[in-house]
Design an enzyme around this catalytic site. Sequence first.
Site, mmCIF file in Angstrom:
data_model
loop_
_atom_site.group_PDB
_atom_site.id
_atom_site.type_symbol
_atom_site.label_atom_id
_atom_site.label_comp_id
_atom_site.label_asym_id
_atom_site.label_seq_id
_atom_site.Cartn_x
_atom_site.Cartn_y
_atom_site.Cartn_z
ATOM 1 N N GLY A 239 0.763 -1.239 0.000
ATOM 2 C CA GLY A 239 0.000 0.000 0.000
ATOM 3 C C GLY A 239 0.790 1.284 0.000
ATOM 4 N N CYS A 264 12.010 -1.472 -0.188
ATOM 5 C CA CYS A 264 10.674 -1.282 -0.757
ATOM 6 C C CYS A 264 9.858 -0.255 0.041
ATOM 7 C CB CYS A 264 9.955 -2.624 -0.869
ATOM 8 S SG CYS A 264 8.598 -2.592 -2.070
ATOM 9 N N LEU A 265 8.831 -0.675 0.785
ATOM 10 C CA LEU A 265 8.084 0.275 1.608
ATOM 11 C C LEU A 265 9.013 0.954 2.605
ATOM 12 C CD1 LEU A 265 5.383 1.553 2.473
ATOM 13 C CD2 LEU A 265 5.054 -0.395 4.008
ATOM 14 N N ASN A 306 8.366 -5.132 -6.485
ATOM 15 C CA ASN A 306 6.940 -5.234 -6.198
ATOM 16 C C ASN A 306 6.498 -3.988 -5.450
ATOM 17 O OD1 ASN A 306 4.319 -5.969 -5.578
ATOM 18 N ND2 ASN A 306 4.909 -7.257 -3.856
ATOM 19 N N HIS A 349 14.017 -5.557 -4.398
ATOM 20 C CA HIS A 349 14.141 -6.630 -3.416
ATOM 21 C C HIS A 349 15.445 -7.409 -3.605
ATOM 22 C CE1 HIS A 349 10.150 -6.687 -1.415
ATOM 23 N NE2 HIS A 349 9.816 -6.002 -2.498
ATOM 24 N N GLU A 351 16.630 -9.599 -1.731
ATOM 25 C CA GLU A 351 16.453 -11.002 -1.313
ATOM 26 C C GLU A 351 15.772 -11.822 -2.400
ATOM 27 O OE1 GLU A 351 12.380 -9.650 -0.966
ATOM 28 O OE2 GLU A 351 14.315 -8.696 -0.571
#
Length: 375
Positions: A239, A264-265, A306, A349, A351
């Site tokens: 989100g 990411c976030l 993502n 990412h 990972e």
Amino acid sequence: MQAILALEDGRIFRGEGHGAKGECYGEVVFNTSLTGYQEIFTDPSYAGQIVVLTNPQIGNYGTNLADNEANRPYIEGLVTREFSPISSNWRSQQVADEYLERFQVPVISDIDTRALVRHLREHGVMRGVISSIETDVAKLVEKARSIPKVDGTDLAKVVSTKGRYEWDDASDPLRPDAPATGDPASKLHVVAYDYGIKKNILSMLARENCRVTVVPAETAAEDVLALNPDGVFLSNGPGDPEPLNYAQENIRKIAGKAPLFGICLGHQLIGLALGGKTYKLKFGHHGGNHPVKQLSTGKVEITSQNHNYAVDPDSLNGNDVDLTHINLNDQTLEGLRHRSMPLLSVQYHPEASPGPHDSNYLFKDFRKMMDEWKK
């Protein structure tokens, strides 16, 4: 069973239903990864989203416990061209259809996913409904339009752990004999904020010889610092980052008192905490094949991504922040590092899970940053 995918703009796709019978609702996004569908199913960053997979054959190697990124799927629903009723792999423990049905995730297959993806690329992500119980398309379109928008919604605290726990598992299910790569003489303590954290991130930290304490998203900075961490990790998650005011405030309180690493976030929250701004991408970055350029060396990494939001590089203070990585597809910001504080973050990412391993070095960079801070 028959199923229908209805988008908020009135576009309808009819196909075969699998998984759970019923309806699901969410923002429809597409992922271009060639493999790793189970990791996609169970990535908490997909909470609130219906995922379209561009690989036409899904489910053909089944599912197994070792590939889960969380204890259950977080996708709201799945859209695919072909959905295999069988699995052909020695690691498979359950076919994908039964797995998703067990967790009440609806699936629609046998639709033209190329047409759907072209539609989303042209018009942007939009809200949608998958239904195997309603045949009135007008009602389904109206349901799609009534779904709350992801923008302005805090989904991180919904998917976050409810209590603190320890993680010390460095095992790799695909390489069970692989040794930890961190300094065996110096075990470091990392406190990880869970905004929707993936298991492989925790394992990658453990492989750098770190003991990890995972804490809920809303844990106060004072409580984190009281754990005497050698470093603090800010996880991925679903989100819009802007509503997470508590996270931004915690980051400002921790910065300069312990090394910080965000993915990411976590990267977006660092950008906001440093005074920057974020914005929503037209159709997001979802896949295992995104080229990212490391600005200091010119090296290009193929990355797993993502996310639907990005940090505006022009909103950051260039006197405080170095831009470290850029996306070669659309020039969006993919990484930053603070000039005076031990702080780094990336939008993608490292990972993988699933995806390439070009960016694994970032966990070593975090380990090195913690070692230097400790000295």
